[in-house]
Design an enzyme around this catalytic site. Structure first.
Site, PDB file in Angstrom:
ATOM      1  N   TYR A  40      46.626  31.262 -23.596  1.00  0.00           N
ATOM      2  CA  TYR A  40      45.551  30.276 -23.555  1.00  0.00           C
ATOM      3  C   TYR A  40      44.259  30.918 -24.069  1.00  0.00           C
ATOM      4  CZ  TYR A  40      48.657  27.479 -20.564  1.00  0.00           C
ATOM      5  OH  TYR A  40      49.719  26.753 -20.051  1.00  0.00           O
ATOM      6  N   SER A 184      50.177  18.748 -18.013  1.00  0.00           N
ATOM      7  CA  SER A 184      49.686  17.565 -18.737  1.00  0.00           C
ATOM      8  C   SER A 184      49.944  16.282 -17.950  1.00  0.00           C
ATOM      9  CB  SER A 184      50.326  17.470 -20.127  1.00  0.00           C
ATOM     10  OG  SER A 184      49.961  18.572 -20.919  1.00  0.00           O
ATOM     11  N   PRO A 185      49.638  16.269 -16.657  1.00  0.00           N
ATOM     12  CA  PRO A 185      49.902  15.073 -15.849  1.00  0.00           C
ATOM     13  C   PRO A 185      49.005  13.892 -16.212  1.00  0.00           C
ATOM     14  CG  PRO A 185      48.597  16.621 -14.585  1.00  0.00           C
ATOM     15  CD  PRO A 185      48.991  17.329 -15.854  1.00  0.00           C
ATOM     16  N   ARG A 188      47.537  14.432 -21.765  1.00  0.00           N
ATOM     17  CA  ARG A 188      46.651  15.009 -22.783  1.00  0.00           C
ATOM     18  C   ARG A 188      45.333  14.255 -22.917  1.00  0.00           C
ATOM     19  NH1 ARG A 188      49.605  19.728 -23.649  1.00  0.00           N
ATOM     20  NH2 ARG A 188      51.734  19.281 -24.301  1.00  0.00           N
TER      21      ARG A 188
END
Length: 311
Positions: A40, A184-185, A188
């Site tokens: 990341y 990514s709940p 996005r």
């Protein structure tokens, strides 16, 4: 939990100051679990978390990940020497001697699942990790790893627009006593306020490659999403909070990790654990966003190449 992908600039430019402010807001809201990875921002996210811990004195539970390789001949590397070296780098950036959870970011098809579990077991025995997890795997890899050394968590994409884990993975995690961590709940940013807009994505941002945001698919998806946003507003809720409440309603072993670059966005979904869905809510959400409603795949072919399929 809080997903810290965006601290590395994956959703557009950000600053350390903004990331630290977001971490402060998350902590104030009771978030004690941070999810990051060495990739990341190529270490930026982990470094920011390390700075935050050092300057604030907080000690959250931290999950990080490794597996991606710079070797063009081996995109995913689960060999013991690679995972150990990557973990050591993560610990230095985070400023800790141990992380609560260490994921194999992807399963390397050249390494048997049993060997991967053995590597993680040794890292656990060495005190480097509190436990290990798997990311973007099928139920079969979970079962094989768990038989060697218990898996603490599985992290796959899961939300109201990505339902693949419903085809056995969530159920298998529950049966084995393994946490399921949806990344990514909030789709996005599709469940954000304002809703994600492909026209505003930063140049080169990875969401621009996702088929669901492409011109041939996005208008169809936006129509469905707008109806969900309107329903949430009618309930006096933000779409993000309602989308997270739906996930929490799916099982007690489910721990979503929404991410954001800003403290203001975080406040929009902080109340999600307090929302109790009614049968009418469940029925209406199923009508608005039925299984398989999203147009387009969640990844392009290059992004999907490292993901295990199981349907």
């Amino acid at each position: 939990g809080l997903g810290c992908l965006s601290f590395g600039g994956m959703f557009g430019p950000t600053t350390e100051t903004d990331s630290l402010r977001t971490l402060d807001a998350a902590w104030d809201q009771g978030v004690t679990f941070l999810d990051t990875a060495n990739r990341y921002g190529e270490g930026v996210s982990e470094t920011v978390i390390g700075t935050w811990q050092k300057t604030r004195g907080h000690r959250p539970h931290i999950a990080t990940k490794a597996a991606f390789s710079d070797d063009p001949a081996r995109r995913i590397d689960n060999r013991p020497e690679h995972l150990r070296a990557e973990l050591e780098g993560s610990l230095r950036r985070l400023g800790v001697d141990q992380v609560t959870l260490f994921y194999a970011h992807r399963h390397d098809p050249q390494i048997p699942a049993e060997d991967l579990a053995g590597t993680m077991q040794r890292l656990h025995e060495d005190g480097k990790i509190g436990g290990y997890g798997l990311s973007e795997v099928g139920p079969y890899t979970l079962e094989r790893c768990h038989a060697v050394h218990p898996v603490m968590a599985v992290q796959n994409e899961y939300s109201l627009w990505t339902r693949m884990p419903d085809l056995g993975l969530i159920q298998r995690c529950a049966e084995l006593g393994v946490a399921f961590v949806p990344f990514s709940p909030l789709a996005r940013g599709a469940f954000g306020t304002p809703m994600a807009d492909p026209a505003s994505f930063a140049k080169g941002e990875f969401r621009g490659r996702i088929p669901r945001f492409r011109p041939e698919n996005w208008p169809h998806n936006r129509t469905r999403l707008e109806a969900f946003h309107a329903y949430a507003k009618g309930r006096g809720l933000t779409p993000a909070a309602l989308a997270l409440a739906w996930l929490l309603d799916r099982g007690t072993h489910i721990i979503p990790i929404p991410g954001t670059r800003t403290a203001d966005h975080l406040r929009a979904w902080a109340m999600a654990p307090e929302i109790d869905l009614t049968d009418d809510d469940r029925s209406e959400i199923d009508c608005l966003l039925p299984v398989g409603w999203a147009w387009g795949d969640r990844y392009d072919d290059n992004q999907a190449a490292t993901v295990e399929r199981y349907s």
